[in-house]
Scaffold this motif. Structure first.
Motif, PDB file in Angstrom:
ATOM      1  N   PRO A  15       0.816  -1.230   0.000  1.00 52.49           N
ATOM      2  CA  PRO A  15       0.000   0.000   0.000  1.00 52.49           C
ATOM      3  C   PRO A  15       0.843   1.272   0.000  1.00 52.49           C
ATOM      4  CG  PRO A  15      -0.799  -1.535   1.656  1.00 52.49           C
ATOM      5  CD  PRO A  15       0.479  -2.106   1.111  1.00 52.49           C
ATOM      6  N   LEU A  16       1.990   1.248   0.678  1.00 54.27           N
ATOM      7  CA  LEU A  16       2.872   2.417   0.696  1.00 54.27           C
ATOM      8  C   LEU A  16       3.460   2.661  -0.690  1.00 54.27           C
ATOM      9  CD1 LEU A  16       4.368   4.679   2.176  1.00 54.27           C
ATOM     10  CD2 LEU A  16       6.100   3.010   2.840  1.00 54.27           C
ATOM     11  N   LYS A  22       1.144   6.802  -6.868  1.00 58.50           N
ATOM     12  CA  LYS A  22      -0.022   7.642  -7.175  1.00 58.50           C
ATOM     13  C   LYS A  22       0.280   9.122  -6.944  1.00 58.50           C
ATOM     14  CE  LYS A  22      -3.722   7.972  -4.523  1.00 58.50           C
ATOM     15  NZ  LYS A  22      -4.787   7.548  -3.638  1.00 58.50           N
ATOM     16  N   LYS A  23       0.871   9.431  -5.777  1.00 58.29           N
ATOM     17  CA  LYS A  23       1.145  10.822  -5.426  1.00 58.29           C
ATOM     18  C   LYS A  23       2.204  11.452  -6.339  1.00 58.29           C
ATOM     19  CE  LYS A  23      -1.304  11.952  -1.812  1.00 58.29           C
ATOM     20  NZ  LYS A  23      -2.079  13.169  -1.741  1.00 58.29           N
ATOM     21  N   VAL A  24       3.304  10.723  -6.561  1.00 57.83           N
ATOM     22  CA  VAL A  24       4.425  11.277  -7.319  1.00 57.83           C
ATOM     23  C   VAL A  24       4.053  11.449  -8.791  1.00 57.83           C
ATOM     24  CG1 VAL A  24       6.780  10.801  -8.091  1.00 57.83           C
ATOM     25  CG2 VAL A  24       6.169  10.464  -5.702  1.00 57.83           C
ATOM     26  N   SER A  25       3.282  10.513  -9.341  1.00 57.77           N
ATOM     27  CA  SER A  25       2.923  10.623 -10.761  1.00 57.77           C
ATOM     28  C   SER A  25       2.050  11.845 -11.038  1.00 57.77           C
ATOM     29  CB  SER A  25       2.235   9.348 -11.244  1.00 57.77           C
ATOM     30  OG  SER A  25       1.054   9.127 -10.514  1.00 57.77           O
ATOM     31  N   ASP A  48      11.734  10.068  19.244  1.00 54.95           N
ATOM     32  CA  ASP A  48      10.466  10.718  18.889  1.00 54.95           C
ATOM     33  C   ASP A  48       9.554   9.788  18.115  1.00 54.95           C
ATOM     34  OD1 ASP A  48      11.321  13.056  20.032  1.00 54.95           O
ATOM     35  OD2 ASP A  48      11.963  13.958  18.135  1.00 54.95           O
ATOM     36  N   LYS A  49       8.245  10.055  18.211  1.00 54.29           N
ATOM     37  CA  LYS A  49       7.268   9.338  17.377  1.00 54.29           C
ATOM     38  C   LYS A  49       7.354   9.860  15.938  1.00 54.29           C
ATOM     39  CE  LYS A  49       4.540   6.923  20.346  1.00 54.29           C
ATOM     40  NZ  LYS A  49       5.577   6.136  20.978  1.00 54.29           N
ATOM     41  N   ILE A  50       7.799  11.101  15.809  1.00 59.14           N
ATOM     42  CA  ILE A  50       7.929  11.714  14.481  1.00 59.14           C
ATOM     43  C   ILE A  50       9.330  11.410  13.973  1.00 59.14           C
ATOM     44  CG2 ILE A  50       7.865  13.898  13.212  1.00 59.14           C
ATOM     45  CD1 ILE A  50       5.910  14.906  15.359  1.00 59.14           C
ATOM     46  N   THR A  73       4.232   9.302   9.993  1.00 58.80           N
ATOM     47  CA  THR A  73       4.094   8.182   9.059  1.00 58.80           C
ATOM     48  C   THR A  73       4.747   8.541   7.738  1.00 58.80           C
ATOM     49  OG1 THR A  73       2.010   8.957   8.103  1.00 58.80           O
ATOM     50  CG2 THR A  73       1.843   7.549  10.062  1.00 58.80           C
ATOM     51  N   PHE A  74       5.117   7.510   6.967  1.00 55.33           N
ATOM     52  CA  PHE A  74       5.703   7.764   5.646  1.00 55.33           C
ATOM     53  C   PHE A  74       4.688   8.402   4.717  1.00 55.33           C
ATOM     54  CE2 PHE A  74       8.853   4.420   6.843  1.00 55.33           C
ATOM     55  CZ  PHE A  74       9.963   5.235   6.751  1.00 55.33           C
ATOM     56  N   GLU A  75       3.417   7.990   4.828  1.00 55.73           N
ATOM     57  CA  GLU A  75       2.386   8.568   3.965  1.00 55.73           C
ATOM     58  C   GLU A  75       2.270  10.071   4.200  1.00 55.73           C
ATOM     59  OE1 GLU A  75       1.416   4.230   4.265  1.00 55.73           O
ATOM     60  OE2 GLU A  75       2.022   5.755   5.699  1.00 55.73           O
ATOM     61  N   GLU A  76       2.278  10.459   5.470  1.00 57.92           N
ATOM     62  CA  GLU A  76       2.158  11.873   5.820  1.00 57.92           C
ATOM     63  C   GLU A  76       3.365  12.670   5.340  1.00 57.92           C
ATOM     64  OE1 GLU A  76       1.701  14.551   9.865  1.00 57.92           O
ATOM     65  OE2 GLU A  76       1.188  12.411   9.961  1.00 57.92           O
TER      66      GLU A  76
END
Length: 96
Positions: A15-16, A22-25, A48-50, A73-76
């Motif tokens: 999913p990642l 999707k985002k980069v294209s 850190d959590k971040i 998260t990597f998505e964020e």
């Protein structure tokens, strides 16, 4: 545009990878002269959590565009990178 994903110290799940694709294209709609996009995923070594860092390197004519963001998260962090890259690409297109 060729998209390359490199992850340091982890294996990205499907999913990642599709989220990245999707985002980069979508960046090509803002600037059509992007040759290549390199995405680097890295977990920072801190308490850190971040600690999920995504770095985006866009190979475009002239200077490459490099964006690096860290979040929970990597998505964020990818979304933040893409948003910033989008603004930089629009600015580059206006100056061209």
């Amino acid at each position: 545009m060729k998209i390359t994903v490199q992850s340091i110290g982890l294996t990205p799940h499907e999913p990642l990878e599709s989220h990245i694709e999707k985002k980069v294209s979508k960046l090509e709609t803002f600037y059509d002269k992007i040759h290549e996009c390199k995405v680097f995923l890295k977990v920072e070594n801190n308490a850190d959590k971040i600690n999920k860092t995504t770095e985006l390197i866009l190979a475009v004519p002239g200077d490459d565009i490099v964006v690096k963001k860290t979040s929970a998260t990597f998505e964020e962090s990818l979304d933040l990178c893409v948003d910033t890259a989008k603004k930089l690409l629009i600015k580059k297109k206006e100056l061209a």
